[in-house]
Scaffold this active site. Sequence first.
Site, PDB file in Angstrom:
ATOM      1  N   GLU A   1      77.031  29.716  49.419  1.00 19.63           N
ATOM      2  CA  GLU A   1      75.931  29.181  50.246  1.00 19.63           C
ATOM      3  C   GLU A   1      74.697  30.066  50.124  1.00 19.63           C
ATOM      4  O   GLU A   1      74.071  30.430  51.124  1.00 19.63           O
ATOM      5  CB  GLU A   1      76.368  29.110  51.723  1.00 19.63           C
TER       6      GLU A   1
ATOM      7  N   GLU B   1      85.010  30.878  58.256  1.00 17.55           N
ATOM      8  CA  GLU B   1      84.515  31.756  59.337  1.00 17.55           C
ATOM      9  C   GLU B   1      85.523  32.028  60.455  1.00 17.55           C
ATOM     10  O   GLU B   1      85.165  31.965  61.627  1.00 17.55           O
ATOM     11  CB  GLU B   1      83.226  31.163  59.924  1.00 17.55           C
TER      12      GLU B   1
HETATM   13  C1  GLA Z   1      77.564  28.035  57.688  1.00 17.29           C
HETATM   14  C2  GLA Z   1      78.442  26.890  57.238  1.00 17.29           C
HETATM   15  C3  GLA Z   1      77.658  25.854  56.473  1.00 17.29           C
HETATM   16  C4  GLA Z   1      76.341  25.543  57.122  1.00 17.29           C
HETATM   17  C5  GLA Z   1      75.565  26.808  57.331  1.00 17.29           C
HETATM   18  C6  GLA Z   1      74.227  26.533  57.950  1.00 17.29           C
HETATM   19  O1  GLA Z   1      77.316  28.949  56.736  1.00 17.29           O
HETATM   20  O2  GLA Z   1      79.520  27.300  56.441  1.00 17.29           O
HETATM   21  O3  GLA Z   1      78.418  24.690  56.377  1.00 17.29           O
HETATM   22  O4  GLA Z   1      76.534  24.882  58.334  1.00 17.29           O
HETATM   23  O5  GLA Z   1      76.303  27.631  58.175  1.00 17.29           O
HETATM   24  O6  GLA Z   1      73.584  25.452  57.401  1.00 17.29           O
END
Ligand code: GLA
Length: 341
Positions: A246, A137
């Site tokens: 994710e 990020e």
């Molecule tokens: C982001 C992070 C993850 C996690 C999510 C929320 O996407 O990359 O590690 O913290 O937020 O759970």
Amino acid sequence: MNIIRSESGLKDAWGHAFKVGAAVSPEVIAIPRSQELIKTHFSSLTAENAMKMAVIQPEEDQWNWTMADSIANQARQWNIPMRGHTFLWHQQTPEWLFNDNGSIVSASKLESRLEDYILKMTERYGDIVYAWDVLNEVIDEEKGTPQGFRKSKWFEIAGPEIYLKAFQMAREAAPKARLFYNDYNIESGEKLNVTLRFLSDLLEKGAPIQGVGIQGHWNFEYPDDHILRNAIEKFSALGLEIELTEVDISLYRTAEKEPLFTTPPEERLLRQLKRYKNIFRIASDYPSVKNITTWGIADNHTWLDNFPVRNRKNWPLLFDEENQEKGIVPVLIDTGLNLID
Ligand code: GLA
């Protein structure tokens, strides 16, 4: 291929195309039913929080391996490879990291702290982690710099140079691992363009980067098939692998507060099912896609119960609150197996 339908899990049904993973906490991985689900369905594991710097190195001279070890040791026992998440991120970093005797740490000291962290992590988990999210990020196309960099402490202290260096440090420390850039919302809009520019630039500078992690915190109506294909094609054109790292499919529109559901509405579950099915199906058209990981296993443990709206119960995953298969699971298994047949 010789697969017995009734015994197949998600990982068998889709193994011809990509790994199927889940994010886990030390608590979840200790529950016998979760263990059954993991062994049946998943071929990749990610530590939900346990491999983040705030957990591992809360103080400069304090290394807290207990939680990450409990996940890594299970993964080793089951022979399930892990995604290592994550080295450089603006959240869940410890206080001390950016300070040095009461002042802001220098760029070179911050770099050596990062290097030390990468060395220790890869030394401890390099045998079971096949892919590291080196950066998480770092793009913020809305509030960031004109080039789209997030104005994080990392950036403000060490500049974008530290991003290239982080990949070089990771390569040095883990010569065989796949090295990833990971981020959310990068599948569309201006964030896709900025991310493509950032990654091309890194590649031009010779960064040892193999892949991009599209996080996939999505919802029952987003992304449509076209958006997903377009993003996969654009990232593949850079020569990168793609992992959906994710994935969770919210039953709400982003900040929707009304109505707050007490049980998951059938209509939205059906749309969620369709999204999951299309995501898996589309991803399997591209050999560059190597992993689809859901951010959790079952709807009894999801960060989306508190994000972006606190106390808004959500049901974004593949298994329900009782750790039973949702309707999605047999559909996904069947879809995957039919592609093999
Ligand atoms: C982001 C992070 C993850 C996690 C999510 C929320 O996407 O990359 O590690 O913290 O937020 O759970």
